[in-house]
Structure formats: structure tokens, C-alpha cells
Write an enzyme that holds these catalytic residues in place. Sequence first.
Site, short mmCIF file in Angstrom:
data_model
loop_
_atom_site.label_atom_id
_atom_site.label_comp_id
_atom_site.label_asym_id
_atom_site.label_seq_id
_atom_site.Cartn_x
_atom_site.Cartn_y
_atom_site.Cartn_z
CB CYS A 274 -0.90 0.02 1.23
SG CYS A 274 -1.69 -1.52 1.49
N1 SAJ Z 1 6.39 2.34 8.67
C1 SAJ Z 1 7.46 3.11 9.13
N2 SAJ Z 1 7.22 4.07 10.07
C2 SAJ Z 1 5.96 4.29 10.57
C3 SAJ Z 1 4.88 3.49 10.08
C4 SAJ Z 1 5.12 2.52 9.14
O1 SAJ Z 1 8.59 2.94 8.69
O2 SAJ Z 1 5.81 5.15 11.43
C5 SAJ Z 1 6.63 1.32 7.65
C6 SAJ Z 1 6.20 -0.07 8.10
O3 SAJ Z 1 7.28 -0.72 8.76
C7 SAJ Z 1 5.89 -0.74 6.77
C8 SAJ Z 1 5.35 0.40 5.94
O4 SAJ Z 1 5.81 1.61 6.55
O5 SAJ Z 1 7.05 -1.24 6.16
C9 SAJ Z 1 3.82 0.41 5.83
O6 SAJ Z 1 3.28 0.25 7.14
P1 SAJ Z 1 1.74 0.68 7.38
O7 SAJ Z 1 1.26 0.06 8.62
O8 SAJ Z 1 1.62 2.14 7.27
O9 SAJ Z 1 1.02 0.10 6.09
P2 SAJ Z 1 0.30 -1.29 5.82
O10 SAJ Z 1 0.42 -1.45 4.36
O11 SAJ Z 1 0.69 -2.43 6.66
O12 SAJ Z 1 -1.17 -1.02 6.30
C10 SAJ Z 1 -1.75 0.09 5.75
C11 SAJ Z 1 -2.72 0.63 6.75
N3 SAJ Z 1 -1.96 1.03 7.92
C12 SAJ Z 1 -2.40 1.88 8.84
O13 SAJ Z 1 -3.34 2.63 8.64
C13 SAJ Z 1 -1.70 1.88 10.18
C14 SAJ Z 1 -3.40 1.68 6.00
O14 SAJ Z 1 -2.45 2.59 5.51
C15 SAJ Z 1 -4.23 1.07 4.93
O15 SAJ Z 1 -5.52 0.88 5.49
C16 SAJ Z 1 -3.74 -0.26 4.41
O16 SAJ Z 1 -2.37 -0.35 4.52
C17 SAJ Z 1 -4.09 -0.38 2.96
O17 SAJ Z 1 -4.44 -1.47 2.57
O18 SAJ Z 1 -4.01 0.62 2.26
#
Ligand code: SAJ
Length: 437
Positions: A274
Site C-alpha cells: 500500500c
Molecule cells: N512504517 C514506518 N514508520 C511508521 C509506520 C510505518 O517505517 O511510522 C513502515 C512499516 O514498517 C511498513 C510500511 O511503513 O514497512 C507500511 O506500514 P503501514 O502500517 O503504514 O502500512 P500497511 O500497508 O501495513 O497497512 C496500511 C494501513 N496502515 C495503517 O493505517 C496503520 C493503512 O495505511 C491502509 O488501510 C492499508 O495499509 C491499505 O491497505 O491501504
Amino acid sequence: MTPQETLVQKINDHTAVVGVVGLGYVGLPLAVEKAKVGFRVIGVEQNPQRAAKINAGQNYIADVADADLAAVVADGRLSAATDFSRVAEMDVIVVCVPTPLTKNLTPDLRHIENVTGEIAQHLRPGQLVSLESTTYPGTTDEVMLPILEGSGLKVEEDFFLAHSPERVDPGNQRYTTKNTSTIVGGVGPRSLEVAVAFYRQTILEVVPVSSTKAAELVKVFENTFRAVNIALVNELTLLCDRMGLSAWEVLDAAFTKPFGIMPFYPGPGVGGHCIPIDPHYLEWKARELNFNTRFIALAGEINRHMPEFVREKAIRVMNHLAVVPRNAHVLILGVAYKRDLDDCRESPAIEVIKLLQHEGASVDYHDPHVPELAQDGIVLSSIALTAEALSAADLVIVTTDHTAVDYEFVVRHARHVLDTRNATKDVETGRERITLL
Ligand code: SAJ
């Protein structure tokens, strides 16, 4: 009764047959939720192994409870097909297929186009088609609608078409398909009404918006918001490295502010299906309108640079240890794209491994959730996290902060730890052998 009234009634009394195209991390939880409230659900899954598992009541998505899946399959409320021959039986067809990027960061709508073409061949009056895949504003109206109306049927008269972007957060125990509000946009008022009725059956809060484009833009904005804020803290980390300060200390202190800020943390890069991908769908569409989404481009650039920064920092640490990179043995801790998952898609750890191997280092990994890794030309198996394995490594790099790992044990036996996730924040002894990103 009009086709719309008939469909709304079947939705409200749960006699509607629900089709879910794509039984992955979005489609399968949705299919099970619909089956649990009594709908008969037919999954269309191109992967025959997955379809067979579903029909055998076997779960493969961590966010779905095994018992829930087994129960709805056992009482015949959920089954899976590998083709579209049963589409005519369905009253509602939900499309949950991947929307990847091509190598040069442009939208790849192949799956949506193929699936929509298949649906169009079986489309009949009285059906609702709802796209849940994350995509650029305009996909539903400009790509799906013409294909579906190629059947000769007319939207809003014969069939209905909506967009309700998925909001699954893989691994999130608190927010599930059921209690996460969902956005719904229709190609017209009738489509909106039917789609809202459908989602209201299993989702506590349904938020209608004025169009499918608005619904599409809501979702790509949500993920752009995350990509930009992650890039901001990653850029801060690069600056802190120059200033000899700890970004982790600065951020922890900044996040004590009770208002006007929310926690994001640096890392080795941004993975998943995503955040590294969806903002570029918006960037691509904006360019068509002669508009440069500079934040998206810059965020992508910074986030994609982080594996290189990890390599740079690892080389620096090796120098301090008088270790020659080409003779070094590195142990990578965690290859999943984020903690407590087994998903390695777009995982930054993979990029870090490739960069270190390019330096000539030999690289092993341990990940309690990923026993085997065969991706992007890397073929490795997770090694046991023993004292010997840790002490045999010249450098241990924490790339994913799985909670199942004992970081006290890691630091005790490792020669040095480069921690890109601050996973060792609670380790008191041996701090001199820890370097934070
Ligand atoms: N990450 C960081 N720092 C942060 C947060 C995340 O480095 O502060 C990294 C994570 O380790 C990961 C990547 O970014 O590698 C993405 O993490 P994420 O949790 O933001 O994204 P996804 O793909 O696991 O889940 C997301 C959902 N996450 C949240 O809302 C917390 C959301 O963005 C969407 O609902 C979903 O993907 C989607 O399907 O779009």
C-alpha cells in the site's frame, strides 16, 4: 419493484448472493464477515490452491479466525470458484484484486481490467459491482464502467456500480473489517443507495461521499498521508545522523505533545502493498492534469533511499569494528515488511540484504514469521536465533521489530547490533554494542 428496490430488499434480508473476486488480505475477511451474517458468498479466486483451501475450510489469512472460516464453509455459506461462470448467481460482486505498480511507478490496472471484462460477460440486470481495490480517482468511472456497459446494460438502470476503498491494516488486532468505518461512492444516486445498504449489513460506520472519484481519492490520500509522514521522520533521521543526535530521542520527546502531532517512526524503508505504491497512483493521475504532486514524489524518494542509508551505516559500523565488508558475515533480524506479520512484499529488508550482498558480505536472516525467503533473486531460509549464530555474525541488523524476538538475548550475544527500528530500546546492558539508525 424496480431492480434497485429488489436488490436493496435482498441485501436487507440477507438473501442476496455475494460474490468476492480476489480472496486475499482484503477479500477473504470481507467474504467471511458477509457469510457470518447469513449471506451466501461465492469467492472467485484465480489461485487454485487458495480456492481449494477455502473449499476445505482451511484459512490462509492471519486476520481471519480459522474457526470463523471453517464454520461458514461447513454450513455452505462460503465457497470458492476459480472462474467467473457463477457471476450471474451473484447479486453483489465485490472486486478486491491487487493494484500494483509497473517498474517505472505507473499504475498497473491489469487485474481490474481483466476481472471487469469477465464480470461484463455474465452481467445481468439487478447486480451491484463494488470496487474495493485502492486506485487512482477515475478508475471506477473511466475504466470499469465502459467495460461493464459494453455488456449492453446501462448503469443506474440495469446494474449499479460503486467504489468502497478497503482499509484493512494487516495485523491490526483492534481495527478489523467490521469496526473500521468505510467510505462509499456511487456512479449515481441509485448505485450509492444500494452500496450503502450493502456495506451497512456488516460494517458499523458507512460514510457516503458524492462520487466514486471522491471515494478513490479519500483512500489514496490516507496512504499518502502515511507515506509523507514516514518520509518526514526518515528525513529527520538522516539529518540527526549528520548532527550526531538521536532521531528516536527527538521523536519520543516530540510525541509527548498531547495535541497537534501523531507518532511516526523511522525505519529501513517502507514496505507492504500500500504505502510504497498507492501514492504513486495519485501522482500519475495528477500528472495527467498537469499537476505535480511534489510531496508524493519527495516522500517516495526519501523512503526508497532508506535501505541505502542502512547500508551506509552498516559499513560505518563495520569500519569501527575493523571488519572488511567483503569478508563480513551479517545476520538480518526480520525480513517481513512490518512487525508480527509474515508478509514480505516490498519489504525494505530485502533491499538491505541485496545491498550488503553487493558489498560482498555473506548474509543470513532470522525471522520467526518467515521460515523461507525466495524473493527478488534471494533464496534463504531463516536460521535459528542461537547464541552461536549471533556471536558468529560480525554485525546483526534489526530490520523488522518482531515482538517474538528476545532483544536482551540478541544484544548479549551479538558482537554489535545496528537497530533500524529501536527494537532494543528496553535493553539496558550492552548499550555500547548498539547503534541506532
Ligand atoms: N512504517 C514506518 N514508520 C511508521 C509506520 C510505518 O517505517 O511510522 C513502515 C512499516 O514498517 C511498513 C510500511 O511503513 O514497512 C507500511 O506500514 P503501514 O502500517 O503504514 O502500512 P500497511 O500497508 O501495513 O497497512 C496500511 C494501513 N496502515 C495503517 O493505517 C496503520 C493503512 O495505511 C491502509 O488501510 C492499508 O495499509 C491499505 O491497505 O491501504
